[in-house]
Write an enzyme that holds these catalytic residues in place. Structure first.
Site, PDB file in Angstrom:
ATOM      1  N   GLU A  81      52.932   2.804  71.596  1.00  0.00           N
ATOM      2  CA  GLU A  81      52.076   3.912  72.045  1.00  0.00           C
ATOM      3  C   GLU A  81      51.821   4.943  70.953  1.00  0.00           C
ATOM      4  O   GLU A  81      50.714   5.473  70.837  1.00  0.00           O
ATOM      5  CB  GLU A  81      52.729   4.589  73.249  1.00  0.00           C
ATOM      6  N   ASP A  82      52.823   5.228  70.121  1.00  0.00           N
ATOM      7  CA  ASP A  82      52.727   6.361  69.200  1.00  0.00           C
ATOM      8  C   ASP A  82      52.662   5.992  67.723  1.00  0.00           C
ATOM      9  O   ASP A  82      52.625   6.880  66.870  1.00  0.00           O
ATOM     10  CB  ASP A  82      53.926   7.306  69.412  1.00  0.00           C
TER      11      ASP A  82
END
Length: 743
Positions: A81-82
């Site tokens: 996600e990051d």
């Protein structure tokens, strides 16, 4: 001195060693080093290195005694996600199993949604689908939420309340459903702290004032029980524990009592070696103290849906004050603390899988949620139903079939819910019901202990629409709806198709232009339908609004056409609507706008009041619906915060004022002055505007402590004029700042 992440990693390994039979921690170490490298440039709002968060999540998972694959996934849960790493990268570096766990936790950030509610609903849908494949996904997510709640103080107050409310609505019930009481209680207390901080801290202070007295009272009971158990040759561990703040608060709120009226602020627990000793200890306790009538529950013989087992009894202590007694075995205690996570087994250094029979028995509720989420497309209805279904089961009742099988239902359930809980075919053929041998109406509320017999007939025409109002469970309502959908499918498809065609016409398009195979494919992924006919049928029977489907198809249509083409299309549509002839449209004042909009020349524009652009400012146009183009500064907050879909309506614009013209252009600007409070200040400021022959259209003056704040609206011709007046105002004695503001 070692870095904080190294200290946390050592703590993680030490925790795993307390329960894991293998000394090989290479997988965990590799995941830690991978996460540390992936997040090396990132920090949290607290200013700490980001890797502190996944390490803390992994420690929570280890404290729940989970396997190494789950702990590795906890360390990696934010990588996809990051960071720039993908699911495939995780699979190649670790294993497909770990990659699936990480992907299951990853939110759907890469998709575009028209609202925050849609995005939130789709994230929950994905999470529950991932849970169906591997329940460890939600355990990682709950551990992630727990650490975020522990560090919530670094968020803005409004964000704190939003996250805390979501935690109380979704994650606390999920932890309860999974039986992970250690995490659930902490989540509830943390959420309570941020949702109602005043009530939380008042209650905490009041309890602490009474704590010494209560502890002495409970310790006396604990010692008396230890002696009594020993005299009866029953081995048992006895402890007293304080009740959690949120559970006390709920009791006070639900029963409308003050803290002084709540006596059982502490509970006493007996843990024995066998079920036989549990009942023996109960007998000892009932002989030692008087028990309160109708306050005994046997969750050993009839466990809760989340696998919780224990004997509960309310007794009167030596001073006449009631206290709650819980009795369970060590195995039951482990399940109570760790819930479904307690059922992972380990073999010769590698983790085994969750026992399939346990999963089948204990995760019926998850399969039910998945059933009705596949049919529920409206995201608001889905979120409301999810919150209701997760929370309502706490008030479960237990009824019996004629053969003695136990059926768990929510409080207030009817024979309709009972029938569909057994099987869809029984519900669809139901014509009546008997409760405890007596015929009752099918909307009668059932109670725990009822023996229910469903009367069926092959001649039954199926459920009635009124049953939807009588049924209390989402499962029953979903199966009733499924029956109606199947019975009238062809008719619903035709009806829905006609409604969609009408919806497309409102956008001046044919349905065939919107519903291309590619657009339909992307639509089906977003709304969880298997085929286009299913979508049309859903629109036909009212399970899906045609406007919702057309809007989503239109979004896909715009994306497929590209941003630049869409901007030109919107501008041309605007010209058609406004009936602008060859770019010579004039404003209501009769003056030309002095602004050129990309592709269409000089059209009907208005300067937005939110940022009041003036010549010299960088500007863009925003195509409004039916009111021409509004002109904004490029740094206007309303333009910066547009969602991705609305950004398609932004078009290029530029000033086109002739150097010499008979048209007298004028523009509004808003200034804010912060000054020392002194006499003659207003006169000195007004004199500046008079000397510059500049018109003030509005002025507001207020005093905050010892600072005077002026908000002044003026009329100018150029940005240079505005800058000149600002500099002169700053030269006035006592004026600390003079800046242009938005309204």
């Amino acid at each position: 001195m070692p870095e904080i992440d190294e200290m946390l990693y050592s703590q993680l390994i030490d925790t795993i060693k307390t329960y894991h039979p293998s000394d090989d921690f290479s997988l965990v170490e590799k995941a830690y080093l991978f996460a540390k490298e992936a997040h090396k440039e990132q920090t949290r709002k607290s200013g700490e290195p980001y890797v502190i968060h996944p390490l803390s999540v992994a420690i929570i998972l280890a404290e729940t005694e989970l396997d190494k694959e789950t702990i590795a996934a906890g360390l990696l849960h934010d990588v996809i996600e990051d960071t720039d790493y993908s699911k495939q990268d995780i699979a190649e570096q670790f294993s497909p199993e770990v990659a699936e766990l990480v992907d299951g936790v990853t939110k759907l950030e890469k998709y575009e949604y028209t609202s925050l509610e849609d995005k939130q609903a789709e994230n929950y849908r994905k999470m529950f689908l991932a849970m169906a494949s591997d329940i460890r996904v939600i355990i990682i997510k709950i551990a992630d939420r727990l650490h975020n709640m522990r560090t919530l103080k670094f968020q803005r107050p409004e964000k704190q309340r939003e996250i805390a409310q979501e935690t109380l609505d979704i994650y606390c019930p999920l932890a309860d459903r999974l039986g992970i009481s250690t995490i659930r209680y902490e989540l509830e207390d943390l959420a309570f702290r941020y949702i109602d901080p005043e009530a939380y801290f008042v209650l905490k202070e009041q309890i602490q004032m009474k704590q010494t007295e209560r502890v002495a009272h409970v310790n006396k009971i604990v010692e008396e029980l230890k002696v009594a158990l020993a005299q009866n040759l029953i081995e048992g561990y006895v402890e007293g524990r304080p009740k959690h703040f949120f559970s006390i608060y709920k009791k006070m709120h639900n029963q409308n009592k003050t803290l002084e009226q709540i006596f059982d602020l502490f509970a006493v627990r007996i843990i024995t070696n066998s079920i036989k000793d549990c009942y023996g200890a109960l007998g000892v306790a009932h002989e030692l103290y008087h028990h309160v009538p109708n306050r005994f529950k046997d969750y050993i013989a009839m466990p809760k849906p989340n696998m919780y087992q224990s004997l509960h009894s309310t007794l009167l202590g030596p001073e006449g004050e009631p206290f709650e007694l819980q009795i369970r075995t060590w195995a039951m205690h482990r399940t109570c603390e760790f819930g479904i996570a307690a059922h992972w087994k380990y073999k010769a250094g590698k983790s085994g899988k969750f026992e399939k029979d346990q999963e089948d028995k204990k995760l019926v509720w998850l399969r039910q949620i998945l059933e009705w989420q596949r049919e529920s497309v409206d995201n608001k209805e889905y979120l409301d139903a999810l919150k209701f279904d997760l929370n309502v089961y706490k008030d479960s009742i237990y009824c019996f079939t004629p053969k003695g099988a136990v059926i768990s239902l929510l409080s207030g359930a009817t024979p309709i819910d009972f029938a569909y809980q057994i099987h869809s075919a029984i519900g669809n053929k139901m014509v009546g019901a008997k409760v405890n041998g007596k015929i009752v109406t099918i909307d009668s509320a059932l109670s725990s202990g009822d023996r229910v017999e469903i009367l069926t007939s092959q001649n039954s025409k199926g459920p009635n629409l009124d049953w939807l109002k009588m049924a209390k469970t989402s499962q029953a309502k979903n199966k009733i709806n499924q029956w109606f959908k199947k019975e009238n499918r062809e008719e619903n498809i035709a009806k829905g198709l006609a409604q969609l065609q009408e919806g497309a016409k409102k956008k001046n398009l044919l349905l065939e232009e919107l519903a291309t195979p590619a657009n339909i494919g992307r639509l089906l992924q977003k709304i969880s339908y298997s085929d286009w006919e299913g979508v049309c049928a859903a629109v036909g029977y009212g399970g899906l609004r045609e406007g919702q489907v057309v809007s989503k198809l239109y979004e896909e249509y715009l994306v497929s056409k590209g941003t630049t083409l869409e901007k030109e299309k919107i501008a041309k549509q605007l010209i058609d609507v406004e009936k602008i002839d060859d770019g010579r449209h004039r404003e209501k004042t009769g003056k030309r706008s002095g602004i050129t909009v990309q592709g269409v020349g000089d059209i009907n524009v208005r300067l937005s009041k939110c940022c009041s652009p003036v010549p010299g400012d960088e500007i863009v146009g925003f195509v409004t619906r039916g009111r021409g183009v509004s002109i904004h500064r490029t740094d206007c907050v309303n333009i910066i915060n547009l969602n991705d879909f609305e950004k398609h309506r932004v078009i290029e614009a530029q000033w086109s004022l002739p150097e010499k013209s008979g048209t007298d252009y004028s523009f509004r600007a808003d200034l804010k002055l912060e000054c020392d409070d002194r006499s003659s200040l207003l006169f000195d400021i007004s004199k500046i505007f008079m000397d510059e022959r500049m018109e003030m259209s509005a002025m507001n003056v207020r005093t905050v402590k010892e600072t005077v704040i002026f908000n002044i609206s003026i009329t100018i011709k150029t940005k240079e004029q505005l800058e000149k007046i600002t500099q002169k105002l700053l030269q006035v004695k006592g004026v600390h700042s003079a800046e242009r503001v938005t309204v």
